[in-house]
Design an enzyme around this catalytic site. Structure first.
Site, short mmCIF file in Angstrom:
data_model
loop_
_atom_site.label_atom_id
_atom_site.label_comp_id
_atom_site.label_asym_id
_atom_site.label_seq_id
_atom_site.Cartn_x
_atom_site.Cartn_y
_atom_site.Cartn_z
CB THR A 36 -28.97 53.56 42.81
OG1 THR A 36 -28.44 54.24 41.67
CG2 THR A 36 -28.20 53.98 44.05
N GLY A 37 -29.17 51.22 40.31
CA GLY A 37 -29.95 50.81 39.13
C GLY A 37 -30.54 49.42 39.32
CG ASP A 57 -17.62 52.36 40.21
OD1 ASP A 57 -17.98 53.46 39.74
OD2 ASP A 57 -17.22 52.22 41.38
CG ASN A 100 -12.40 57.69 35.03
OD1 ASN A 100 -11.25 58.15 35.03
ND2 ASN A 100 -12.86 56.94 36.02
CE LYS A 106 -7.48 65.56 25.06
NZ LYS A 106 -6.43 64.53 24.99
CE1 TYR A 146 -27.35 63.76 42.45
CE2 TYR A 146 -28.80 65.60 42.99
CZ TYR A 146 -28.42 64.59 42.13
OH TYR A 146 -29.09 64.39 40.95
#
Length: 314
Positions: A36-37, A57, A100, A106, A146
């Site tokens: 969507t960017g 992604d 992720n 971390k 969402y």
């Protein structure tokens, strides 16, 4: 030089965050899969030695070589048109993608800020919405993909903070507008402006009595920047508490654009929030932040941006 990873970097908010962090002297790593960017939002940054871009992604394993001091997770479809069209991707970026990036934070011993949303409050029974309100969300309704992705994102972020002692921040973003928004993203402000610029009547869903609160993008980015660098780890609202009905807002757009359109009314979509207004007491007290750009000024800047894009055929 401190180094920051910004996911969703080619999006509306992500691209403005890239600008802000470069301005503040950071090395910026932008990451986006361009679902969507729009790469045009950050193409002005490509010549800069302080900027690098990863086409990726975040729902898949994320690796960034070298040190990272901060991660800002802004990758997600954010408009109803997008997340209703891409429900699985929306759920995956909020769950797998967040997992992720928390793992990456971390590994790198980096502080991570995740972009949540006022939509975690659903169609609220409390007004204005404070961070202590737990929300009224239909998990299996059309907006659930969402809303629940963001609620899970908050939960796993807090779990990493508690269990792994990870430095985390959570921003709950209320309606934001400004240059680099997409005219076709389906939210009320660009929808009204697109219709006005095309000479069409403005579509109001419901009777127009539902409310929204609009924050100009520069104000929002400043609030996010301050939150990242603060010591506050619980969710925080960032938005403009100046509330307006959709009907009044449509009338403001007609006046701004100087067009002859009128408002036309359509049925209200399922689970559409009736009221949306942030309680920003915590942002004021902890960050010393509050919005500075009033709606008239912000709308004028945004209208000029959209008008220029249409005139250039974009």
């Amino acid at each position: 030089m401190k180094r920051v990873l910004i996911t969703g970097a080619a999006g509306f908010l992500g691209s403005h965050l890239c600008d802000r962090f470069i301005k503040e002297g950071y090395q910026v790593v932008g990451m986006d899969n361009l679902l969507t960017g729009n790469i045009e939002n950050i193409e002005h940054l490509f010549p800069l030695k302080e900027f690098e871009f990863y086409y990726h992604d975040v729902s898949k394993f994320v690796h960034v070589a070298g040190k990272l001091d901060y991660i800002l997770h802004f990758a997600s479809p954010a408009s109803p048109i997008d997340y209703l069209k891409m429900p699985i991707q929306t759920l995956k970026v909020g769950s797998l993608g967040t997992h992720n990036l928390l793992g990456l934070a971390k590994e790198k011993k980096a502080r991570i800020l995740v972009a949540s949303t006022s939509e975690v409050y659903g169609d609220p029974h409390v007004h204005p919405q404070s961070e202590e309100y737990w929300g009224n969300v239909n998990s299996v309704g059309p907006r659930g993909v969402y809303d629940e992705a963001k609620r899970f994102q908050e939960a796993i972020t807090m779990a990493y903070h508690t269990y792994h002692n990870l430095e985390t921040r959570i921003v709950r973003i209320f309606n934001t507008y400004g240059p680099r928004m997409r005219l076709d993203d389906g939210r009320v402000l660009p929808a009204f402006m697109a219709q006005a610029l095309r000479g069409e009547d403005l579509t109001v869903f419901g009777d127009g009595s539902q409310t929204r609160s609009f924050c100009y993008v520069d104000d929002l980015i400043d609030g996010i920047y301050r939150l990242l660098l603060s010591d506050y780890h619980l969710p925080m609202n960032i938005g403009n508490p100046s509330e307006i009905t959709i009907k009044e807002f449509g009338e403001e757009i007609i006046k701004l654009t100087g067009t002859k359109q009128k408002l036309v009314y359509h049925p209200l979509p399922q689970d559409d929030p009736k009221q949306r207004c942030p309680d920003i007491t915590k942002a004021r007290e902890i960050l010393g932040w509050e919005p500075k750009v009033d709606r008239a000024e912000g709308l004028k800047l945004t209208y000029e941006y959209f008008k220029n894009k249409i005139e250039k055929g974009n």
